[in-house]
Design a protein around this motif. Structure first.
Motif, short mmCIF file in Angstrom:
data_model
loop_
_atom_site.label_atom_id
_atom_site.label_comp_id
_atom_site.label_asym_id
_atom_site.label_seq_id
_atom_site.Cartn_x
_atom_site.Cartn_y
_atom_site.Cartn_z
N UNK A 1 0.83 -1.20 0.00
CA UNK A 1 0.00 0.00 0.00
C UNK A 1 0.86 1.25 0.00
N UNK A 2 1.92 1.25 0.80
CA UNK A 2 2.83 2.40 0.83
C UNK A 2 3.59 2.52 -0.48
N UNK A 3 3.96 1.38 -1.06
CA UNK A 3 4.68 1.42 -2.33
C UNK A 3 3.77 1.96 -3.43
N UNK A 4 2.49 1.60 -3.41
CA UNK A 4 1.55 2.14 -4.38
C UNK A 4 1.51 3.67 -4.31
N UNK A 5 1.49 4.20 -3.10
CA UNK A 5 1.49 5.66 -2.94
C UNK A 5 2.80 6.25 -3.43
N UNK A 6 3.92 5.54 -3.17
CA UNK A 6 5.23 6.02 -3.61
C UNK A 6 5.30 6.11 -5.13
#
Length: 293
Positions: free
Chosen positions: A214-219
């Motif tokens: 999820x954090x990588x998607x935002x990144x």
């Protein structure tokens, strides 16, 4: 009844349709490199036909090979005579391409002489000499193998062009292949990210490997500047997906949207999380029956 079955190639046009333009009363003279390219391909085709002990046509230089061999197998002339006539037809096709005027067995000698003069004035001596050898009525035309020898240097030009086309095709296919790899990654991330639950675990996407994704998607997709304005950087997206696909060991910093959580991970770590989460999702999946559609 006799049926002849040929491979169907949609959209293909004959040389007459492509260059002669009979509906408009004729065509235009072609550039010499294009003429040599056509000659090389035609010679290659005739060489294959003659090598199989066939003839290419009987009364028209545009007929498909093999038909005359089947229909007139017992009554036809000697093979050598028919193949010599093929070479005459080859010369007529080349003259037609070079001048934009269709040449056949029944063409007026004055028109043939006029076309011959046009070729002598506007094309190279090797091309004119080849036509003279093929069409001179007072001499026997060369065999297809003799023609192959005489145009060998031109065949290498055609080979170079084919290799260039092959290289460009490989580059395009490689780009499509890379795009498909990125597409598979996006599909996996789409299945995993923001999934409301997995079985009885209602916080599946908010913990463990799924939270990293999820954090990588935002990144990758939700970058913003200090003012909160979205940064639409396609290069960043493509680079990040390629590094994810390669499981690169480069370190990146992932941040939650409130900024309270920071994680330092590598692309390889994210790739392993993606495979783990996607594998867990697949193991818990069920097939949708036709009644559920």
């Amino acid at each position: 009844a006799v049926f002849f079955v040929h491979q169907y190639c949609p959209g293909v046009r004959t040389l007459r349709e492509r260059f002669m333009n009979p509906n408009a009363g004729g065509g235009v003279a072609l550039p010499e490199p294009l003429v040599w390219s056509c000659i090389t391909q035609l010679v290659s085709a005739v060489r294959a036909v003659h090598g199989a002990k066939w003839i290419r046509s009987d009364s028209t230089p545009y007929q498909l090979p093999g038909i005359v061999d089947a229909l007139e197998f017992e009554a036809r002339k000697q093979l050598a005579d028919l193949q010599r006539e093929d070479m005459r037809d080859l010369g007529r096709i080349i003259m037609s391409l070079a001048t934009g005027t269709e040449m056949t067995h029944s063409s007026d000698p004055t028109a043939v002489a006029r076309c011959d003069m046009f070729i002598a004035q506007n094309y190279s001596r090797p091309l004119h000499n080849l036509l003279v050898q093929l069409l001179l009525p007072t001499s026997t035309p060369p065999s297809i193998y003799e023609v192959c020898t005489s145009i060998a240097s031109r065949a290498f030009d055609e080979l170079d062009m084919i290799q260039s086309v092959s290289d460009r095709t490989d580059a395009v296919l490689a780009a499509e292949y890379d795009s498909s790899r990125a597409f598979r990654l996006l599909l996996k991330m789409g299945f995993v990210n923001e999934r409301p639950e997995l079985g009885m675990n209602r916080r599946w996407t908010e913990s463990g490997d799924c939270y990293v994704l999820k954090l990588f998607r935002d990144y990758v997709f939700h970058q913003a500047d200090n003012g909160g304005n979205p940064i639409m950087d396609l290069g960043h997206v493509v680079t990040s997906l390629n590094k994810l696909d390669a499981a690169d060991e480069e370190k990146i910093v992932l941040s939650s949207r409130d900024g309270k959580t920071l994680m330092v991970v590598s692309y390889g770590d994210v790739a392993r999380c993606l495979e783990s989460a996607y594998g867990e999702l697949c193991n818990g999946s069920v097939m949708l029956t036709s009644q559920q559609y």
